[in-house]
Design a protein around this motif. Structure first.
Motif, mmCIF file in Angstrom:
data_model
loop_
_atom_site.group_PDB
_atom_site.id
_atom_site.type_symbol
_atom_site.label_atom_id
_atom_site.label_comp_id
_atom_site.label_asym_id
_atom_site.label_seq_id
_atom_site.Cartn_x
_atom_site.Cartn_y
_atom_site.Cartn_z
ATOM 1 N N VAL A 159 1.680 -1.175 4.707
ATOM 2 C CA VAL A 159 0.378 -0.635 4.317
ATOM 3 C C VAL A 159 -0.615 -0.212 5.431
ATOM 4 C CG1 VAL A 159 0.411 -2.439 2.484
ATOM 5 C CG2 VAL A 159 -0.638 -2.885 4.399
ATOM 6 N N ALA A 217 -6.027 -2.975 4.169
ATOM 7 C CA ALA A 217 -5.800 -2.564 2.857
ATOM 8 C C ALA A 217 -6.073 -3.661 1.924
ATOM 9 C CB ALA A 217 -4.319 -2.332 2.792
ATOM 10 N N TRP A 218 -6.171 -3.423 0.568
ATOM 11 C CA TRP A 218 -6.523 -4.500 -0.475
ATOM 12 C C TRP A 218 -5.270 -4.754 -1.306
ATOM 13 C CZ3 TRP A 218 -10.217 -7.792 -1.359
ATOM 14 C CH2 TRP A 218 -11.264 -7.396 -0.745
ATOM 15 N N ALA A 243 -5.059 1.078 6.354
ATOM 16 C CA ALA A 243 -6.397 0.874 5.879
ATOM 17 C C ALA A 243 -6.485 1.770 4.983
ATOM 18 C CB ALA A 243 -7.366 1.046 7.039
ATOM 19 N N ALA A 279 -9.121 4.592 -4.232
ATOM 20 C CA ALA A 279 -8.280 4.057 -2.781
ATOM 21 C C ALA A 279 -7.653 5.293 -2.275
ATOM 22 C CB ALA A 279 -7.015 3.136 -3.145
ATOM 23 N N LYS A 280 -7.827 5.065 -0.878
ATOM 24 C CA LYS A 280 -7.178 6.526 -0.190
ATOM 25 C C LYS A 280 -5.549 6.704 -0.661
ATOM 26 C CE LYS A 280 -9.518 6.242 4.090
ATOM 27 N NZ LYS A 280 -9.563 6.188 5.762
ATOM 28 N N ARG A 281 -4.979 5.653 -0.761
ATOM 29 C CA ARG A 281 -3.509 5.621 -1.305
ATOM 30 C C ARG A 281 -3.213 4.503 -2.193
ATOM 31 N NH1 ARG A 281 2.123 5.128 2.256
ATOM 32 N NH2 ARG A 281 1.004 3.246 2.779
ATOM 33 N N LYS A 282 -2.555 4.638 -3.429
ATOM 34 C CA LYS A 282 -2.337 3.661 -4.065
ATOM 35 C C LYS A 282 -0.632 3.475 -4.260
ATOM 36 C CE LYS A 282 -6.325 4.562 -7.263
ATOM 37 N NZ LYS A 282 -6.694 4.776 -8.409
ATOM 38 N N ASP A 329 -5.549 1.515 1.772
ATOM 39 C CA ASP A 329 -4.446 1.276 0.723
ATOM 40 C C ASP A 329 -4.950 0.402 -0.158
ATOM 41 O OD1 ASP A 329 -2.951 3.389 1.672
ATOM 42 O OD2 ASP A 329 -1.482 1.895 2.440
ATOM 43 N N LEU A 330 -4.506 0.571 -1.724
ATOM 44 C CA LEU A 330 -4.613 -0.400 -2.674
ATOM 45 C C LEU A 330 -3.351 -0.512 -3.218
ATOM 46 C CD1 LEU A 330 -6.314 -2.006 -4.520
ATOM 47 C CD2 LEU A 330 -6.662 -0.079 -6.090
ATOM 48 N N VAL A 331 -2.677 -1.862 -2.938
ATOM 49 C CA VAL A 331 -1.491 -2.004 -3.687
ATOM 50 C C VAL A 331 -1.571 -3.026 -4.487
ATOM 51 C CG1 VAL A 331 0.833 -2.989 -2.468
ATOM 52 C CG2 VAL A 331 -0.870 -1.910 -1.134
ATOM 53 N N GLN A 348 -7.350 -9.023 1.694
ATOM 54 C CA GLN A 348 -7.105 -7.791 2.436
ATOM 55 C C GLN A 348 -6.011 -8.010 3.406
ATOM 56 O OE1 GLN A 348 -11.276 -7.161 3.512
ATOM 57 N NE2 GLN A 348 -10.619 -4.929 3.181
#
Length: 480
Positions: A463, A360-361, A465, A386-389, A467-469, A356
């Motif tokens: 990034v 974000a992850w 909160a 996720a909210k945003r990838k 988000d998935l990256v 984390q």
């Protein structure tokens, strides 16, 4: 322009040369190729910094002393010419002063060549010969692990699971060449139940050479993909080399092959056992649940049933996990030992490793990859909420003639992942990935970063909160 011309004369130049040697693993020819094609030495350390190991410090000191000695010699010759009329002294002195960056860039390889010719290589040959006798006499099960990808992860997975009930020893980290095998042999007591020996493949004949020395009884082949094509030229050539391990096994029924690798299909024989996300050795996978905490699933064979949890990420890991559990059963582990072993499995460093950052992850899959790894990573990004990838990659190295089609395929896979933002690192393959994205109708934002080190260092500023990256693959500085 001025900085480009002055870069070899800056104090950082010696460190740049050592960095180049370090990143080519002190191999002379790759280092020289990189050096000869480099135009701006101020931009060499773009992705990493010099790791100041003992060897690096000693080489750096030698280079600096040598460069300083040549500068002093040049100044001395100019002095003698100016005050004592040394014939031709001005030309010789200037040549000494101007040429020292090039001279010492090439002299840096001399101790490496001499050391390998007269010290390292003879010692390694002796150790390899001695190690063959150790492996030949060892009474334990010896499992060779070969493939274009996933070898280290498979080895660590088997070590974790089988180690619950057996005395298991494995080659460390990704040390997978003959000299590493020889060092591994020196650590063995002869009382181990199982040996796990990872095989690297860098050039044709490597795998057969390793098999002759280590005398495997079993083999796991993790798959075939485009990798090291600068040496193999074709994927088929790489596959032939990888599967050559089979010729050195006492029983071809003890070969376990990843059934999800299309490029491996031409080499698979009827006697081989397959493993895939559906199961292995008669055990069937069911009730799969995937999250950032790992995977939960069941394995069933007849009346036997195991409910398992693993910290590994992605459905592509179901096949390796199934094989590890099934082999555990074959080798006499109890249900409790298998369950406990699978529960202890975790992502290996830089291989689908989650953490984390500012809410974000981040999934770190930056170990040098291949198209099958891209397929797995983009599928995982698609599956997780996720909210945003975001998808970040520099592309793949060592793809040979397949470079353009493979990177265009990457663009299509990234599009199918549902990534909202794609971040590409500027290099020679960037246009191919962009073409694949455009051809697939990618609707999101595409960013191209020209300073990868700065981007990765400041990832926290990029990034938010939720988000998935997905960070996939690495692009060492010695590639254009």
């Amino acid at each position: 322009m001025m900085l480009l011309l002055l870069a070899p004369y800056l104090p950082s130049y010696a460190a740049t040369l050592v960095y180049m040697l370090q990143n080519t693993e002190y191999r002379v020819w790759p280092y020289l190729q990189w050096y000869w094609r480099t135009q701006d030495f101020s931009k060499v350390m773009r992705r990493r910094q010099l790791q100041r190991t003992r060897a690096a410090r000693l080489l750096l000191l030698a280079l600096r002393v040598g460069m300083l000695a040549q500068i002093v010699a040049g100044l001395l010759v100019l002095y003698l010419w100016h005050w004592h009329g040394l014939v031709g002294g001005w030309a010789f002195g200037l040549a000494l002063l101007i040429s020292y960056p090039v001279v010492w860039a090439h002299l840096a390889v001399v101790p490496l060549v001499l050391g390998r010719l007269f010290v390292v290589t003879p010692r390694q040959i002796r150790q390899i010969i001695q190690s063959e006798e150790v492996f030949k006499k060892h009474p334990g099960i010896k499992i060779a692990i070969a493939g274009s990808y996933g070898k280290t992860s498979m080895k660590e997975l088997l070590l974790t699971v089988l180690g619950e009930g057996k005395n298991v020893a494995a080659t460390p980290a990704n040390k997978n060449v003959a000299s590493s095998h020889a060092q591994f042999a020196r650590t063995l007591s002869g009382t181990e139940d199982i040996l796990l020996i990872e095989y690297g493949e860098g050039a044709p004949g490597d795998v057969a050479k390793f098999a002759k020395t280590t005398h495997p009884t079993h083999a796991v082949i993790t798959g075939v993909a485009a990798a090291h094509l600068d040496h193999y030229k074709t994927v088929a050539a790489a596959g032939k080399d990888i599967f050559s391990v089979v010729d050195y096994l006492p029983d071809t029924a003890q070969v376990y092959v990843n059934g999800e690798s299309p490029a491996a299909e031409p080499f698979i024989r009827p006697a081989f056992a397959r493993y895939d996300r559906e199961g292995a050795l008669g055990w069937q996978v069911g009730d799969v649940s995937v999250s950032l905490a790992g995977m939960d699933f069941t394995l069933a064979r007849g009346a036997k049933k195991l409910r398992l949890h693993s910290g590994l990420l992605g459905r592509h890991q179901l096949g390796p996990l199934s094989l590890a559990a099934a082999l555990g059963h074959e080798f006499g582990l109890t249900k409790g030992q298998i369950t406990a072993g699978v529960a202890r499995t975790r992502p290996f460093e830089h291989r689908m490793q989650p953490y984390q950052l500012n809410g974000a992850w981040i999934i770190d899959d930056t170990y040098n990859g291949n198209i099958e790894g891209i397929r797995a990573g983009t599928a995982l990004l698609h599956e997780l909420p996720a909210k945003r990838k975001l998808y970040v990659t520099p592309g793949l190295v060592d793809q040979g003639k397949e470079t353009q089609p493979i990177h265009e395929a990457m663009g299509r896979l990234i599009t199918a992942s549902g990534a909202d933002v794609v971040v590409l690192m500027q290099n020679s393959v960037t246009p191919f990935i962009r073409h694949g994205l455009e051809a697939a109708g990618y609707p999101g934002e595409v960013r191209v970063e020209t300073n990868p080190l700065e981007f990765y260092t400041n990832l926290a500023h990029f990034v938010a909160a939720g988000d998935l990256v997905m960070l996939q693959n690495d692009w060492p500085d010695n590639y254009a």
